[in-house]
Design an enzyme around this catalytic site. Structure first.
Site, PDB file in Angstrom:
ATOM      1  N   THR A  12       0.818  -1.161  -0.087  1.00 57.93           N
ATOM      2  CA  THR A  12       0.043  -0.158   0.028  1.00 57.93           C
ATOM      3  C   THR A  12       0.827   1.367  -0.092  1.00 57.93           C
ATOM      4  O   THR A  12       0.519   2.076  -0.945  1.00 57.93           O
ATOM      5  CB  THR A  12      -0.816  -0.062   1.467  1.00 57.93           C
ATOM      6  OG1 THR A  12      -1.671  -1.202   1.148  1.00 57.93           O
ATOM      7  CG2 THR A  12      -1.720   1.186   1.382  1.00 57.93           C
ATOM      8  N   VAL A  13       1.702   1.366   1.035  1.00 55.88           N
ATOM      9  CA  VAL A  13       2.514   2.703   1.123  1.00 55.88           C
ATOM     10  C   VAL A  13       3.570   2.643  -0.052  1.00 55.88           C
ATOM     11  O   VAL A  13       3.890   3.679  -0.534  1.00 55.88           O
ATOM     12  CB  VAL A  13       3.206   2.453   2.437  1.00 55.88           C
ATOM     13  CG1 VAL A  13       4.121   3.926   2.635  1.00 55.88           C
ATOM     14  CG2 VAL A  13       2.061   2.648   3.504  1.00 55.88           C
ATOM     15  N   LYS A  38       8.402  -9.763  -4.066  1.00 47.52           N
ATOM     16  CA  LYS A  38       8.538 -11.028  -4.482  1.00 47.52           C
ATOM     17  C   LYS A  38       7.437 -11.106  -5.449  1.00 47.52           C
ATOM     18  O   LYS A  38       7.373 -12.520  -6.114  1.00 47.52           O
ATOM     19  CB  LYS A  38       8.199 -12.062  -3.356  1.00 47.52           C
ATOM     20  CG  LYS A  38       9.479 -12.160  -2.301  1.00 47.52           C
ATOM     21  CD  LYS A  38       9.246 -13.000  -1.193  1.00 47.52           C
ATOM     22  CE  LYS A  38      10.117 -13.236  -0.044  1.00 47.52           C
ATOM     23  NZ  LYS A  38       9.667 -14.195   1.029  1.00 47.52           N
ATOM     24  N   VAL A 122       5.435   7.447  12.744  1.00 46.24           N
ATOM     25  CA  VAL A 122       4.661   8.202  13.738  1.00 46.24           C
ATOM     26  C   VAL A 122       3.651   9.064  12.933  1.00 46.24           C
ATOM     27  O   VAL A 122       4.100  10.236  12.644  1.00 46.24           O
ATOM     28  CB  VAL A 122       5.176   8.973  14.728  1.00 46.24           C
ATOM     29  CG1 VAL A 122       4.204   9.363  15.906  1.00 46.24           C
ATOM     30  CG2 VAL A 122       6.431   8.114  15.533  1.00 46.24           C
ATOM     31  N   GLY A 124       1.357   8.635  10.439  1.00 47.16           N
ATOM     32  CA  GLY A 124       1.226   8.828   9.046  1.00 47.16           C
ATOM     33  C   GLY A 124       1.614   9.801   8.453  1.00 47.16           C
ATOM     34  O   GLY A 124       2.875  10.219   8.454  1.00 47.16           O
ATOM     35  N   GLU A 180      -5.793  -4.608  10.293  1.00 44.69           N
ATOM     36  CA  GLU A 180      -5.291  -5.637   9.643  1.00 44.69           C
ATOM     37  C   GLU A 180      -6.182  -6.972   9.836  1.00 44.69           C
ATOM     38  O   GLU A 180      -7.293  -6.762  10.754  1.00 44.69           O
ATOM     39  CB  GLU A 180      -3.710  -5.988  10.224  1.00 44.69           C
ATOM     40  CG  GLU A 180      -2.980  -5.043  10.014  1.00 44.69           C
ATOM     41  CD  GLU A 180      -2.489  -4.945   8.480  1.00 44.69           C
ATOM     42  OE1 GLU A 180      -2.531  -5.834   7.824  1.00 44.69           O
ATOM     43  OE2 GLU A 180      -1.783  -3.846   8.080  1.00 44.69           O
ATOM     44  N   LYS A 195       5.297   4.129  18.600  1.00 40.79           N
ATOM     45  CA  LYS A 195       5.161   5.357  18.504  1.00 40.79           C
ATOM     46  C   LYS A 195       5.545   6.288  19.644  1.00 40.79           C
ATOM     47  O   LYS A 195       6.165   7.514  19.342  1.00 40.79           O
ATOM     48  CB  LYS A 195       3.682   5.577  17.773  1.00 40.79           C
ATOM     49  CG  LYS A 195       3.516   4.850  16.552  1.00 40.79           C
ATOM     50  CD  LYS A 195       2.161   5.230  16.244  1.00 40.79           C
ATOM     51  CE  LYS A 195       1.796   4.483  14.658  1.00 40.79           C
ATOM     52  NZ  LYS A 195       0.618   4.469  14.270  1.00 40.79           N
ATOM     53  N   GLY A 292      -3.067   5.398   6.120  1.00 40.07           N
ATOM     54  CA  GLY A 292      -3.391   5.430   4.435  1.00 40.07           C
ATOM     55  C   GLY A 292      -2.569   5.486   3.883  1.00 40.07           C
ATOM     56  O   GLY A 292      -1.274   5.928   4.064  1.00 40.07           O
TER      57      GLY A 292
END
Length: 381
Positions: A12-13, A38, A122, A124, A180, A195, A292
């Site tokens: 995602t990131v 992978k 920390v 986002g 998750e 964090k 996000g």
């Protein structure tokens, strides 16, 4: 001059970082030339630059910046360390690695004359790491508190505002991509432990052993707890906090009853908020989405831009030694227990069935009740 970078992980990131760099015209001098992953089925998404061999990145001297977005534990740590030792700048969002290895990795990057940046670890997309570094240069920071996990704040918001049961709120968080499949690290507070440790390391210029951070999760929170708090004029929030008093740092992650009028109570859904108390600058407030693809990727890209522009090289400094969680804490607490008869009368202010509001008591008394406690929250007066 073209700055070549590699991204570790095309999740995602990682894809968010790739996408921003390729879409923003002002970043045209930055080029992603290798991606470690992978899954070769993603090759067409990124112009066939995926490799599954990390040596292809480490041995490529034209790559000057490595961006780690895998979120793995030891493997991510080894990759970051290897990149720094190869005199490559590193940017990461990996809170687990930063919280556990900040001192070692900072020492290596200083020896090699490169940068080690972790703004995205920390909050986002909230620009809090660099600003805390800057504030700590002039100010004595005395307290940090806030919501540092979007998943659990989303769950508590749905339970409070829409009266959803915990299981339903968790399912919604998972469907929205905030939680998750295994949400243990969020629900138990382990994510926020990392964090608040990172922020406290920076703010107090010390190195905190994350194993010493007290944490109690929200996996057992119920609608009856939410209602009890509401009837008293409070909201339940999952709060990370640390404070410096003399030579002692008190640091914890735990549910709290906070006033409905407070900024923390009014921060809903996946949003994060952090308050930092300084002596000269007074209070600093940071607010924004704590998770996000694009908020987190944006923070990473901002770190990359700092490296490219040779901007302020924020760096962790371990200048102080403090005692951690050795100062006796006291306060009022809400407890929901298995057996009310096991709680001494001297601790109880009010009680309805197995829901108890304590008097002002030592936290050591609360700890003695842990096997009997289903859920607790500290009452913030």
């Amino acid at each position: 001059m073209c700055i070549k970078i590699a991204i570790l992980g095309l999740g995602t990131v990682g894809y968010g970082v790739y996408d921003i760099i390729n879409k923003v015209p002002l970043l045209q001098n930055i080029k992603v030339v290798k991606i470690l992953d992978k899954d070769f089925s993603k090759q067409e998404l990124v112009n066939n630059i995926i490799t599954d061999n990390y040596d292809d990145i480490i041995n490529d001297k034209s790559i000057s910046i490595v961006v780690e977005t895998m979120g793995a534990g030891n493997f991510s740590y080894q990759c970051i360390k290897k990149a720094l030792l190869a005199s490559k700048h590193v940017v990461t969002a990996n809170k687990e690695v930063v919280a556990s290895h900040i001192e070692e990795l900072t020492e290596i990057k200083s020896q090699k004359g490169v940068s080690f940046y972790y703004e995205a670890s920390v909050g986002g997309g909230i620009p809090i790491i660099k600003q805390t570094h800057v504030a700590s240069i002039v100010n004595q920071i005395s307290e940090i508190k806030g919501i540092l996990n979007g998943t659990t704040n989303y769950i508590l918001s749905k339970m409070t505002n829409e009266k959803l049961p915990f299981a339903n709120a968790l399912k919604l968080a998972q469907e929205a991509g905030f939680a998750e499949a295994d949400p243990t690290a969020d629900l138990e507070g382990l994510d926020m432990v990392r964090k608040i440790s990172i922020l406290s390391d920076i703010a107090y210029q010390t190195n905190i052993n994350i194993d010493k951070v007290w944490h109690f999760g929200i996996k057992n929170v119920s609608d009856i707890d939410i209602t009890y708090a509401d009837n008293l004029g409070y909201a339940i929030k999952f709060v990370a906090s640390s404070s410096l008093v003399g030579e002692n740092i008190s640091i914890s992650v735990e549910p709290k009853f906070v006033s409905k009028d407070s900024i923390i109570a009014k921060t809903s859904n996946e949003f994060n908020v952090v308050e930092i108390k300084c002596d000269y600058n007074d209070d600093l407030l940071f607010y924004g989405k704590g998770a996000g693809r694009y908020p987190t990727a944006n923070a990473i890209v901002n770190d990359i831009i700092m490296i490219v522009n040779n901007d302020m090289n924020y760096t962790f400094k371990n200048r102080n030694t403090y005692r951690i969680n050795e100062l006796e804490e006291s306060g009022k607490y809400y407890l929901r227990v298995k057996d009310k008869s096991l709680v001494e009368d001297k601790l109880i202010d009010k009680a309805i069935d197995n829901q108890i509001l304590t008097k002002e008591v030592s936290f050591e008394e609360i700890k003695k009740q842990m096997e009997n406690i289903i859920f607790y929250a500290k009452v913030v007066m």
